[in-house]
Design a protein around this motif. Structure first.
Motif, PDB file in Angstrom:
ATOM      1  N   VAL A  20      19.777 -35.443 -18.079  1.00  0.00           N
ATOM      2  CA  VAL A  20      18.706 -36.358 -17.668  1.00  0.00           C
ATOM      3  C   VAL A  20      17.528 -35.583 -17.093  1.00  0.00           C
ATOM      4  O   VAL A  20      16.369 -35.893 -17.372  1.00  0.00           O
ATOM      5  N   ARG A  21      17.776 -34.547 -16.326  1.00  0.00           N
ATOM      6  CA  ARG A  21      16.685 -33.747 -15.742  1.00  0.00           C
ATOM      7  C   ARG A  21      15.843 -33.097 -16.830  1.00  0.00           C
ATOM      8  O   ARG A  21      14.609 -33.125 -16.793  1.00  0.00           O
ATOM      9  N   GLU A  22      16.481 -32.493 -17.825  1.00  0.00           N
ATOM     10  CA  GLU A  22      15.748 -31.844 -18.913  1.00  0.00           C
ATOM     11  C   GLU A  22      14.942 -32.859 -19.716  1.00  0.00           C
ATOM     12  O   GLU A  22      13.812 -32.587 -20.114  1.00  0.00           O
ATOM     13  N   GLU A  34      13.130 -39.948 -12.741  1.00  0.00           N
ATOM     14  CA  GLU A  34      14.336 -39.135 -12.930  1.00  0.00           C
ATOM     15  C   GLU A  34      15.453 -39.618 -12.011  1.00  0.00           C
ATOM     16  O   GLU A  34      16.603 -39.758 -12.432  1.00  0.00           O
ATOM     17  N   ILE A  35      15.121 -39.889 -10.767  1.00  0.00           N
ATOM     18  CA  ILE A  35      16.116 -40.379  -9.809  1.00  0.00           C
ATOM     19  C   ILE A  35      16.684 -41.715 -10.277  1.00  0.00           C
ATOM     20  O   ILE A  35      17.895 -41.931 -10.233  1.00  0.00           O
ATOM     21  N   LEU A  40      21.265 -44.584 -12.775  1.00  0.00           N
ATOM     22  CA  LEU A  40      21.721 -45.488 -13.827  1.00  0.00           C
ATOM     23  C   LEU A  40      22.808 -44.856 -14.698  1.00  0.00           C
ATOM     24  O   LEU A  40      23.814 -45.488 -14.993  1.00  0.00           O
ATOM     25  N   PHE A  41      22.609 -43.587 -15.106  1.00  0.00           N
ATOM     26  CA  PHE A  41      23.512 -42.963 -16.075  1.00  0.00           C
ATOM     27  C   PHE A  41      24.327 -41.791 -15.548  1.00  0.00           C
ATOM     28  O   PHE A  41      25.281 -41.379 -16.190  1.00  0.00           O
ATOM     29  N   GLY A  42      23.916 -41.183 -14.456  1.00  0.00           N
ATOM     30  CA  GLY A  42      24.562 -39.952 -14.017  1.00  0.00           C
ATOM     31  C   GLY A  42      23.781 -38.763 -14.551  1.00  0.00           C
ATOM     32  O   GLY A  42      22.605 -38.863 -14.858  1.00  0.00           O
ATOM     33  N   ASN A  53      15.488 -46.956 -21.749  1.00  0.00           N
ATOM     34  CA  ASN A  53      15.464 -47.299 -20.326  1.00  0.00           C
ATOM     35  C   ASN A  53      14.407 -46.558 -19.517  1.00  0.00           C
ATOM     36  O   ASN A  53      14.196 -46.887 -18.359  1.00  0.00           O
ATOM     37  N   ALA A  54      13.747 -45.584 -20.104  1.00  0.00           N
ATOM     38  CA  ALA A  54      12.710 -44.846 -19.383  1.00  0.00           C
ATOM     39  C   ALA A  54      11.451 -45.694 -19.291  1.00  0.00           C
ATOM     40  O   ALA A  54      11.009 -46.287 -20.273  1.00  0.00           O
TER      41      ALA A  54
END
Length: 62
Positions: A20-22, A34-35, A40-42, A53-54
């Motif tokens: 998710v961070r990348e 990002e948080i 939501l997903f881990g 979802n973004a």
């Protein structure tokens, strides 16, 4: 219901899984987004989950 033989299934279908961070860095999403996505997903999610979802702010508004 249809019965499917295991030998007939394709073993080449793979879903792209992102860190998710990348994903947020690559798509220029902010730290708050990002948080939210990590809650939501881990740490990892599929590309489809992240794309759908973004939340992105319009580029023409500041």
């Amino acid at each position: 219901m249809e019965h499917v033989e295991a030998e007939k299934l394709s073993k080449h279908t793979v879903a792209k899984v992102w860190n998710v961070r990348e994903y947020c860095e690559q798509h220029q999403l902010g730290g708050k987004e990002e948080i939210r996505l990590r809650r939501l997903f881990g740490r990892f999610a599929t590309a489809s989950e992240l794309q759908h979802n973004a939340k992105r702010a319009p580029k023409w508004r500041y």
